[in-house]
Design a protein around this motif. Structure first.
Motif, PDB file in Angstrom:
ATOM      1  N   LEU A  93     -57.059  34.317 -11.689  1.00 41.97           N
ATOM      2  CA  LEU A  93     -56.508  35.519 -11.069  1.00 41.97           C
ATOM      3  C   LEU A  93     -55.102  35.265 -10.565  1.00 41.97           C
ATOM      4  O   LEU A  93     -54.813  34.214 -10.007  1.00 41.97           O
ATOM      5  N   ASP A  94     -54.225  36.248 -10.761  1.00 41.34           N
ATOM      6  CA  ASP A  94     -52.855  36.180 -10.258  1.00 41.34           C
ATOM      7  C   ASP A  94     -52.735  36.959  -8.959  1.00 41.34           C
ATOM      8  O   ASP A  94     -53.631  37.731  -8.604  1.00 41.34           O
ATOM      9  N   THR A  95     -51.586  36.830  -8.298  1.00 42.73           N
ATOM     10  CA  THR A  95     -51.311  37.596  -7.071  1.00 42.73           C
ATOM     11  C   THR A  95     -51.587  39.077  -7.329  1.00 42.73           C
ATOM     12  O   THR A  95     -51.175  39.622  -8.364  1.00 42.73           O
ATOM     13  N   GLY A  96     -52.316  39.703  -6.405  1.00 39.97           N
ATOM     14  CA  GLY A  96     -52.567  41.142  -6.527  1.00 39.97           C
ATOM     15  C   GLY A  96     -53.785  41.492  -7.368  1.00 39.97           C
ATOM     16  O   GLY A  96     -54.128  42.652  -7.513  1.00 39.97           O
ATOM     17  N   GLN A  97     -54.477  40.467  -7.906  1.00 36.93           N
ATOM     18  CA  GLN A  97     -55.709  40.731  -8.663  1.00 36.93           C
ATOM     19  C   GLN A  97     -56.913  40.369  -7.800  1.00 36.93           C
ATOM     20  O   GLN A  97     -56.791  39.633  -6.814  1.00 36.93           O
ATOM     21  N   ALA A  98     -58.074  40.926  -8.186  1.00 33.30           N
ATOM     22  CA  ALA A  98     -59.252  40.748  -7.327  1.00 33.30           C
ATOM     23  C   ALA A  98     -60.503  40.509  -8.163  1.00 33.30           C
ATOM     24  O   ALA A  98     -60.501  40.681  -9.386  1.00 33.30           O
ATOM     25  N   ILE A  99     -61.563  40.120  -7.474  1.00 35.57           N
ATOM     26  CA  ILE A  99     -62.855  39.937  -8.146  1.00 35.57           C
ATOM     27  C   ILE A  99     -63.975  40.327  -7.179  1.00 35.57           C
ATOM     28  O   ILE A  99     -63.923  40.003  -5.991  1.00 35.57           O
ATOM     29  N   LEU A 100     -64.946  41.058  -7.706  1.00 35.22           N
ATOM     30  CA  LEU A 100     -66.154  41.385  -6.940  1.00 35.22           C
ATOM     31  C   LEU A 100     -67.207  40.353  -7.325  1.00 35.22           C
ATOM     32  O   LEU A 100     -67.405  40.088  -8.514  1.00 35.22           O
ATOM     33  N   ILE A 101     -67.870  39.765  -6.332  1.00 30.01           N
ATOM     34  CA  ILE A 101     -68.948  38.806  -6.604  1.00 30.01           C
ATOM     35  C   ILE A 101     -70.227  39.368  -6.008  1.00 30.01           C
ATOM     36  O   ILE A 101     -70.278  39.727  -4.832  1.00 30.01           O
ATOM     37  N   ASN A 102     -71.246  39.455  -6.840  1.00 33.59           N
ATOM     38  CA  ASN A 102     -72.519  40.046  -6.401  1.00 33.59           C
ATOM     39  C   ASN A 102     -73.220  39.120  -5.396  1.00 33.59           C
ATOM     40  O   ASN A 102     -72.918  37.935  -5.297  1.00 33.59           O
ATOM     41  N   LYS A 103     -74.170  39.682  -4.678  1.00 31.01           N
ATOM     42  CA  LYS A 103     -74.928  38.903  -3.683  1.00 31.01           C
ATOM     43  C   LYS A 103     -75.726  37.796  -4.386  1.00 31.01           C
ATOM     44  O   LYS A 103     -76.146  37.963  -5.536  1.00 31.01           O
ATOM     45  N   GLY A 104     -75.905  36.695  -3.671  1.00 31.57           N
ATOM     46  CA  GLY A 104     -76.766  35.618  -4.176  1.00 31.57           C
ATOM     47  C   GLY A 104     -76.223  34.850  -5.357  1.00 31.57           C
ATOM     48  O   GLY A 104     -76.965  34.129  -6.019  1.00 31.57           O
ATOM     49  N   VAL A 105     -74.930  34.977  -5.646  1.00 27.55           N
ATOM     50  CA  VAL A 105     -74.370  34.319  -6.825  1.00 27.55           C
ATOM     51  C   VAL A 105     -73.533  33.109  -6.401  1.00 27.55           C
ATOM     52  O   VAL A 105     -72.705  33.198  -5.506  1.00 27.55           O
ATOM     53  N   LEU A 106     -73.773  31.965  -7.050  1.00 29.83           N
ATOM     54  CA  LEU A 106     -73.031  30.742  -6.746  1.00 29.83           C
ATOM     55  C   LEU A 106     -71.568  30.899  -7.136  1.00 29.83           C
ATOM     56  O   LEU A 106     -71.265  31.295  -8.255  1.00 29.83           O
ATOM     57  N   HIS A 107     -70.650  30.549  -6.239  1.00 29.54           N
ATOM     58  CA  HIS A 107     -69.227  30.630  -6.583  1.00 29.54           C
ATOM     59  C   HIS A 107     -68.422  29.598  -5.819  1.00 29.54           C
ATOM     60  O   HIS A 107     -68.831  29.129  -4.758  1.00 29.54           O
ATOM     61  N   VAL A 108     -67.279  29.264  -6.381  1.00 26.75           N
ATOM     62  CA  VAL A 108     -66.386  28.284  -5.750  1.00 26.75           C
ATOM     63  C   VAL A 108     -64.980  28.495  -6.293  1.00 26.75           C
ATOM     64  O   VAL A 108     -64.800  28.735  -7.476  1.00 26.75           O
ATOM     65  N   THR A 109     -63.989  28.438  -5.401  1.00 26.54           N
ATOM     66  CA  THR A 109     -62.595  28.484  -5.855  1.00 26.54           C
ATOM     67  C   THR A 109     -62.203  27.053  -6.180  1.00 26.54           C
ATOM     68  O   THR A 109     -62.212  26.187  -5.303  1.00 26.54           O
ATOM     69  N   THR A 110     -61.909  26.786  -7.455  1.00 28.52           N
ATOM     70  CA  THR A 110     -61.663  25.398  -7.882  1.00 28.52           C
ATOM     71  C   THR A 110     -60.176  25.067  -7.936  1.00 28.52           C
ATOM     72  O   THR A 110     -59.794  23.913  -7.851  1.00 28.52           O
ATOM     73  N   GLN A 111     -59.331  26.074  -8.116  1.00 28.05           N
ATOM     74  CA  GLN A 111     -57.886  25.809  -8.167  1.00 28.05           C
ATOM     75  C   GLN A 111     -57.145  26.891  -7.404  1.00 28.05           C
ATOM     76  O   GLN A 111     -57.512  28.056  -7.466  1.00 28.05           O
ATOM     77  N   LEU A 112     -56.091  26.475  -6.710  1.00 28.99           N
ATOM     78  CA  LEU A 112     -55.263  27.425  -5.964  1.00 28.99           C
ATOM     79  C   LEU A 112     -53.863  26.838  -5.921  1.00 28.99           C
ATOM     80  O   LEU A 112     -53.703  25.657  -5.613  1.00 28.99           O
ATOM     81  N   SER A 113     -52.852  27.644  -6.270  1.00 33.23           N
ATOM     82  CA  SER A 113     -51.498  27.090  -6.281  1.00 33.23           C
ATOM     83  C   SER A 113     -51.118  26.637  -4.868  1.00 33.23           C
ATOM     84  O   SER A 113     -51.654  27.140  -3.876  1.00 33.23           O
ATOM     85  N   HIS A 114     -50.181  25.678  -4.810  1.00 35.01           N
ATOM     86  CA  HIS A 114     -49.898  24.932  -3.577  1.00 35.01           C
ATOM     87  C   HIS A 114     -49.781  25.813  -2.326  1.00 35.01           C
ATOM     88  O   HIS A 114     -50.417  25.564  -1.318  1.00 35.01           O
ATOM     89  N   HIS A 115     -48.965  26.867  -2.396  1.00 36.55           N
ATOM     90  CA  HIS A 115     -48.835  27.731  -1.213  1.00 36.55           C
ATOM     91  C   HIS A 115     -49.667  29.008  -1.387  1.00 36.55           C
ATOM     92  O   HIS A 115     -49.382  30.020  -0.762  1.00 36.55           O
ATOM     93  N   GLY A 116     -50.664  28.932  -2.243  1.00 38.78           N
ATOM     94  CA  GLY A 116     -51.477  30.113  -2.548  1.00 38.78           C
ATOM     95  C   GLY A 116     -52.340  30.549  -1.376  1.00 38.78           C
ATOM     96  O   GLY A 116     -52.610  29.778  -0.449  1.00 38.78           O
ATOM     97  N   GLN A 117     -52.754  31.808  -1.434  1.00 38.41           N
ATOM     98  CA  GLN A 117     -53.595  32.360  -0.364  1.00 38.41           C
ATOM     99  C   GLN A 117     -54.443  33.486  -0.947  1.00 38.41           C
ATOM    100  O   GLN A 117     -54.004  34.197  -1.846  1.00 38.41           O
ATOM    101  N   TYR A 118     -55.660  33.611  -0.454  1.00 37.53           N
ATOM    102  CA  TYR A 118     -56.496  34.737  -0.868  1.00 37.53           C
ATOM    103  C   TYR A 118     -57.327  35.200   0.314  1.00 37.53           C
ATOM    104  O   TYR A 118     -57.576  34.434   1.243  1.00 37.53           O
ATOM    105  N   VAL A 119     -57.724  36.467   0.260  1.00 39.63           N
ATOM    106  CA  VAL A 119     -58.606  36.977   1.310  1.00 39.63           C
ATOM    107  C   VAL A 119     -59.934  37.374   0.674  1.00 39.63           C
ATOM    108  O   VAL A 119     -59.967  37.810  -0.479  1.00 39.63           O
ATOM    109  N   SER A 120     -61.006  37.185   1.414  1.00 36.09           N
ATOM    110  CA  SER A 120     -62.332  37.582   0.941  1.00 36.09           C
ATOM    111  C   SER A 120     -62.957  38.527   1.948  1.00 36.09           C
ATOM    112  O   SER A 120     -63.046  38.199   3.129  1.00 36.09           O
TER     113      SER A 120
END
Length: 299
Positions: free
Chosen positions: A65-92
């Motif tokens: 995902l790039d800046t300004g893109q999003a993802i919906l994750i359903n309940k009970g689903v395994l997830h992990v953010t594996t890569q994030l650019s150095h000064h990257g940030q995301y909100v959940s």
């Protein structure tokens, strides 16, 4: 207490179960399950990339995902953010499905919530390719602003209305697959969660592949297939990776010797520990400890 894969979200206000986390490589505000931390929760999650790029893995599938893109994750689903650019940030944004149902056993719950949250839908990437997606992304930016600002009278209503509206736009534009995959997907997911939890709770012991498989009532070969299919590594590789992660925490937070840390993290031989650690971090445990300590002093 060892970290469970299951996250119990601590809401700032129990009477309004809704939270926005702001994540970077270094921290999560408020404190929660952050970067590179595999987990699942009962709540629905919508993640918006606010700076940089990230890779989020949902049930073993990578989404970039790039800046300004999003993802919906359903309940009970395994997830992990594996890569994030150095000064990257995301909100959940995390909230329970009941928020969308208005009240228990409502027509909304029966017709527009449970059919989706109980389906085989694991996640949905919102890149802004269509008008409705652009609309949703704009709403997420607005919601971020609401959470960042000083909370004014009625803000809970505004956030709830926006979330219900966003959900309605979303379900109006996706079609549920009607095949009988969901049951199989869910069972697979549950088995993997059992096996991963077993590793997280027993990594410091001598655990065998047979024991990992037994927890989920699988054969050893099916257990290995399940790991490879979903998290792209063998159970043994995952166990080693997890032991190294725990040892890196001990290196920076305790004064234990390298030999003590090797044993506490489940390695029988200190040489095997040093080799595995170096392969993972490109540094020996000793170099890693010195580097982290120097870094802390600079900070």
């Amino acid at each position: 207490m060892e970290k469970q894969l299951h996250e119990t979200i601590l809401y700032p206000d129990v009477s309004f179960p809704y939270i926005m986390y702001t994540h970077s490589v270094h921290e999560s505000i408020p404190k929660g399950r952050g970067f590179n931390d595999l987990h699942w929760h009962e709540e629905l999650q919508i993640t918006l990339v606010t700076k940089g790029k990230l890779v989020i893995q949902v049930n073993g599938i990578d989404h970039e995902l790039d800046t300004g893109q999003a993802i919906l994750i359903n309940k009970g689903v395994l997830h992990v953010t594996t890569q994030l650019s150095h000064h990257g940030q995301y909100v959940s944004f995390n909230f329970p499905e009941k928020l969308l149902a208005f009240y228990a056993d409502s027509a909304m719950e029966k017709n527009y919530v449970l059919p989706y949250t109980n389906s085989s839908l694991l996640s949905l990437v919102i890149k802004g390719d269509a008008e409705w997606q652009i609309q949703i992304l704009q709403m997420l930016w607005d919601m971020k602003q609401k959470f960042d600002m000083k909370k004014s009278w009625g803000w809970e209503y505004e956030v709830s209305i926006k979330t219900a509206q966003l959900w309605f736009i979303l379900i109006s534009n996706i079609s549920l697959s009607s095949e009988e995959a969901p049951k199989y997907v869910k069972i697979q997911q549950e088995r993997l969660q059992l096996m991963l939890s077993f590793i997280h709770q027993n990594y410091f012991n001598n655990i065998t592949l047979q024991e990992i498989a037994d927890i989920a009532h699988l054969s050893v070969s099916e257990c290995t297939r399940s790991f490879k299919r979903t998290i792209h590594m063998t159970p043994y590789d995952y166990l080693i990776k997890y032991r190294i992660k725990k040892s890196s925490e001990l290196l920076t937070s305790t004064q234990y010797t390298i030999t003590e840390i090797a044993h506490r993290a489940g390695f029988n031989h200190v040489n095997h520990f040093i080799q595995s650690f170096k392969k993972h971090y490109n540094k020996t445990p000793k170099e890693f400890r010195k580097f982290r300590n120097d870094f802390m002093i600079k900070e």
